[in-house]
Motif scaffolding. Structure first.
Motif: not given
Length: 368
Positions: A209-219, A251-253, A256-258, A270-276
């Motif tokens: 299962i792939h989880i991407h919890p963040t968005s550039r808009w954290l709200f 997003e990285m912070r 870290e909290d998660i 996290s933080g280590s993937l290109t878009l492709k």
């Protein structure tokens, strides 16, 4: 003759005769997710009229959303960094782009936003036909006279993909159900890189299962404690979890909290993937969990089942598209508000009302 081809000839008096069209330019100058949601426009044009050369114009940083799309002949780029080059070099870069576009001699331009640059380029390129949505913020005569075809949309009650495709319907092209699907291509290099990294971590394609919890808009993001609790519960049930996030500081912070709240280790990209590589990772997941952001739209493009959490944004406009999914949201009467959190305070109480059990039930529905 198919009914979809008869309708324009009988009712649409200014339908475009595509037998007279050779080259088309589609302009989409927005963020990553918006650009990906324009991909069916290219698909439908090429599928129904294979003789067409269909080009795209996007910002350089969003090109991976459309590059390798099988229907696109050329992808032209605008670098937002040009403005930092100084006036002379910026003008040289702009003129180079204009010259490049002029050489293509477009017969049709489809402008999919209200960006002023698309209007100016359309005037400079002088295509025989041009189409753009009607925008309340662009009421002037210059804007109206620039385009040969204009179309209205129901802004809050129509999915963004359909808004894009309305540009084609306005000129007589009606996309099929299959042509309305999103397209995102990772490419061989990204595929191999991701599969190798998964293998190194003991994960198998189609089994995580792939989880991407963040968005550039954290709200738009769910509460950290609830996301961590969901991951812990999923691991208890035996699921392999792979996490990702963009490399931005915020997003990285959040990641870290998660991670600090997790009971067991997870695979963390996290933080280590290109878009492709992100496309490849989502494509090989058995399920994607995330919020209203570009990874959610990639899940639609790769036909990956998706659990999507929606807060202030409008799922009627931005929901997962033509893939198996469950949307989680609250029943707050004020949503969707499209604000940056409650009172623009960057925390969305409607998202906080979504409970961990709701997310677990959604996962169960999609994986059972």
């Amino acid at each position: 003759m198919a009914a979809s081809n008869i309708i324009p000839s009988l009712l649409l008096k200014d339908a475009v005769d595509f037998s007279e069209i050779k080259r088309v330019l589609v302009i989409k100058l927005r963020h990553h997710g918006d650009v990906l949601l324009s991909s069916p426009v290219f698909t439908a044009l090429k599928a129904q009229y294979p003789h067409l050369e269909v080009d795209g114009l996007v910002y350089k940083d969003t090109q991976d959303m459309l590059s390798l799309h099988p229907a696109i002949s050329q992808l032209h780029l605008i670098d937002r960094g040009w403005k930092k080059l100084g006036v002379r070099r910026q003008l040289e870069a702009e003129w180079g782009l204009i010259s490049q576009l002029k050489q293509r001699q477009y017969d049709l331009v489809i402008h999919l936003t209200e960006h002023w640059r698309g209007m100016l380029l359309t005037r400079l390129l002088k295509p025989r036909f041009s189409v753009c949505q009607i925008y309340a913020r662009r009421p002037g005569k210059l804007w109206k006279k620039t385009f040969t075809h204009h179309y209205p949309v129901n802004a809050k009650h129509r999915h963004t993909v359909e808004k894009h495709l309305d540009a084609l319907r306005r000129i007589g092209l009606y996309p099929s159900d299959e042509e309305r699907r999103l397209t995102a291509v990772a490419g061989d290099s990204a595929e191999h890189a991701v599969l190798d990294r998964l293998a190194e971590q003991g994960a198998t394609a189609g089994e995580y299962i792939h989880i991407h919890p963040t968005s550039r808009w954290l709200f738009k993001s769910w509460d950290v404690d609830k996301m961590a609790a969901l991951i812990n519960r999923l691991q208890e049930k035996g699921h392999t979890i792979v996490l990702s996030a963009a490399p931005s500081g915020d997003e990285m912070r959040m990641m870290e909290d998660i991670l600090e709240r997790l009971v067991h280790p997870v695979i963390n990209f996290s933080g280590s993937l290109t878009l492709k590589e992100l496309i490849a990772l989502i494509q090989h997941a058995k399920l994607f969990i995330g919020v209203d952001s570009v990874p959610m739209h990639i899940a639609s493009a790769t036909q990956t089942p998706c659990v999507a959490l929606f807060g202030p944004s409008n799922e009627r406009e931005w929901s997962p598209w033509l893939n198996k999914h469950v949307i989680l949201s609250s029943n707050h009467p004020c949503r969707p508000c499209d604000l940056a959190g409650c009172g623009d305070g960057w925390r969305s109480e409607c998202l906080s009302q979504i409970q961990v059990e709701q997310a677990l039930n959604a996962v169960e529905r999609l994986t059972s």
